[in-house]
Design an enzyme around this catalytic site. Structure first.
Site, PDB file in Angstrom:
ATOM      1  CD  GLU A  73      -3.035  -1.227   2.406  1.00  0.00           C
ATOM      2  OE1 GLU A  73      -3.824  -1.908   1.862  1.00  0.00           O
ATOM      3  OE2 GLU A  73      -2.768  -0.646   3.547  1.00  0.00           O
ATOM      4  CB  CYS A 115       2.947   7.130   3.060  1.00  0.00           C
ATOM      5  SG  CYS A 115       3.381   6.109   4.545  1.00  0.00           S
ATOM      6  CB  CYS A 149       6.794  -5.238   9.378  1.00  0.00           C
ATOM      7  SG  CYS A 149       7.809  -4.060  10.504  1.00  0.00           S
ATOM      8  CB  CYS A 162       4.664  -1.546  16.596  1.00  0.00           C
ATOM      9  SG  CYS A 162       6.548  -1.379  15.703  1.00  0.00           S
ATOM     10  CB  CYS A 191       1.502  -0.982  13.803  1.00  0.00           C
ATOM     11  SG  CYS A 191       2.570  -1.428  12.156  1.00  0.00           S
ATOM     12  CB  CYS A 224      -0.187   7.285  11.476  1.00  0.00           C
ATOM     13  SG  CYS A 224       1.751   7.159  11.495  1.00  0.00           S
TER      14      CYS A 224
HETATM   15  S1  SF4 Z   1       5.093   0.441  13.484  1.00  0.00           S
HETATM   16 FE1  SF4 Z   1       4.139  -0.782  11.271  1.00  0.00          FE
HETATM   17  S2  SF4 Z   1       5.355  -0.662   9.846  1.00  0.00           S
HETATM   18 FE2  SF4 Z   1       5.904   0.425  11.416  1.00  0.00          FE
HETATM   19  S3  SF4 Z   1       8.037  -0.948  12.430  1.00  0.00           S
HETATM   20 FE3  SF4 Z   1       6.178  -1.279  14.287  1.00  0.00          FE
HETATM   21  S4  SF4 Z   1       5.466  -3.092  12.998  1.00  0.00           S
HETATM   22 FE4  SF4 Z   1       6.967  -2.689  11.358  1.00  0.00          FE
END
Ligand code: SF4
Length: 339
Positions: free
Chosen positions: A89, A102, A109, A113, A116, A328
């Protein structure tokens, strides 16, 4: 082979290895990055026979746009299908005086986190330099773009080689000619040497901090167990110096009853005292099944005013594109891990 990620010298090398001439590469290169050609057929100063042969060996694919969602506030989110079928995306955010895009750096990933959406997807693979550039070229074909943030899916510093190849093209005066102050690379705080290398580009750095202490940060961001706040700050100070940037941006997602108390704000002010920092407070954007919630406006205002009182440079990010999950931490393509 997609040739959107090569610098001119690299393109010459690849062309020569494949039986094309240096002159062919010199003619093709501006069509890719300046005239933004979609096909080899458009390259009118390249002999037709060469165009035909180029088509057989190379591609200039920006991926297939599977879905283009438009938010009520003008933000647009594109879901691009890559040549291997993976999906990424990328987001376009128009503002009064600038148009920002962006850009994603990985499919999924690995950082996990907790807040996220992309983090729940797991890591699939790095994007090639061509796939990073594809996102820029995709939007540039539609709009004039002034700013780029590497804040899409993935941790850019864990794909440093391809990130740096893309940055070279983006910053080169005779290619995309972006100012280094208009490009921001975001990181969750990878301290394995890539930051020192990135400094040579002089681009702005945004660090996902999201907590004023290791206890809270480690609960939100597993990377903090490897590189904690104490390890992070001196290296960021060094980045600021060697990159000659004005300040380091600290992203701080405000999560209700997790990191949004007045004590957290005081603690944050204390660790950033005398640090060349700007804190960007981000009201949390919910996504389906998220266990976190947005802080109330009153709490956000209070957090802001405590930092302000301590003379910390602080802004609150306006949420954009929340109706299309483009804001975000909300990006998540439908690619799934094969294992
Ligand atoms: S915020 Fe999301 S995309 Fe960014 S490093 Fe953490 S898990 Fe990965």
């Amino acid at each position: 082979m997609n040739i959107l990620g090569f610098s001119l010298p690299k393109l010459v090398e690849i062309f020569e290895q494949n039986g094309f001439s240096k002159l062919d590469a010199k003619r093709v290169f501006p069509w890719l990055h300046i005239k933004l050609a979609k096909t080899f057929d458009e390259m009118s100063d390249v002999p037709q026979k060469v165009r035909q042969e180029l088509k057989e060996k190379f591609s200039i694919s920006v991926g297939q746009c599977e879905i283009l969602q438009k938010s009520a506030d003008g933000t647009q989110k594109a879901l691009l299908k890559l040549e291997d079928g993976n999906l990424i995306e990328t987001v376009f955010i128009p503002e009064e005086k600038r148009n920002t895009i962006c850009v994603s750096s990985q499919v999924g990933c690995a950082m996990g986190c907790k807040f996220c959406h992309t983090g729940t997807q797991g890591f699939i693979r790095n994007l090639s330099a061509a796939e990073i550039m594809s996102q820029v070229i995709f939007w540039k074909r539609k709009f004039p773009i002034s700013n780029i943030v590497f804040m899409g899916m993935g941790e850019p510093l864990l794909n440093y080689e391809n990130l740096s190849a893309a940055l070279e093209l983006l910053l080169a005066e005779k290619v995309h000619n972006f100012s280094r102050t208009k490009i921001t690379v975001s990181t969750c705080g990878i301290l394995e040497g890539q930051l020192q290398q990135l400094a040579k580009f002089g681009v702005k750095l945004a660090v996902s901090l999201h907590a004023p202490n290791d206890n809270i940060r480690s609960q939100l961001m597993p990377i903090n167990r490897k590189y904690n706040i104490v390890a992070l700050l001196p290296i960021l100070k060094e980045y600021k110096k060697s990159s000659n940037t004005e300040y380091i941006t600290f992203e701080y997602l405000l999560l209700k009853d997790v990191n949004d108390s007045a004590e957290c704000a005081e603690e944050l002010a204390k660790i950033l005292k005398n640090f060349p920092a700007k804190v960007n407070l981000i009201p949390y954007n919910d996504w389906p099944d998220s266990k976190f919630h947005r802080s109330t406006q009153e709490i956000i205002d209070k957090f802001f005013s405590i930092l302000f009182k301590h003379k910390i440079r602080v802004t609150t990010r306006k949420a954009r594109g929340t109706d299309i999950l483009a804001a975000c931490g909300q990006l998540k393509s439908k690619s799934k891990r094969n294992n």
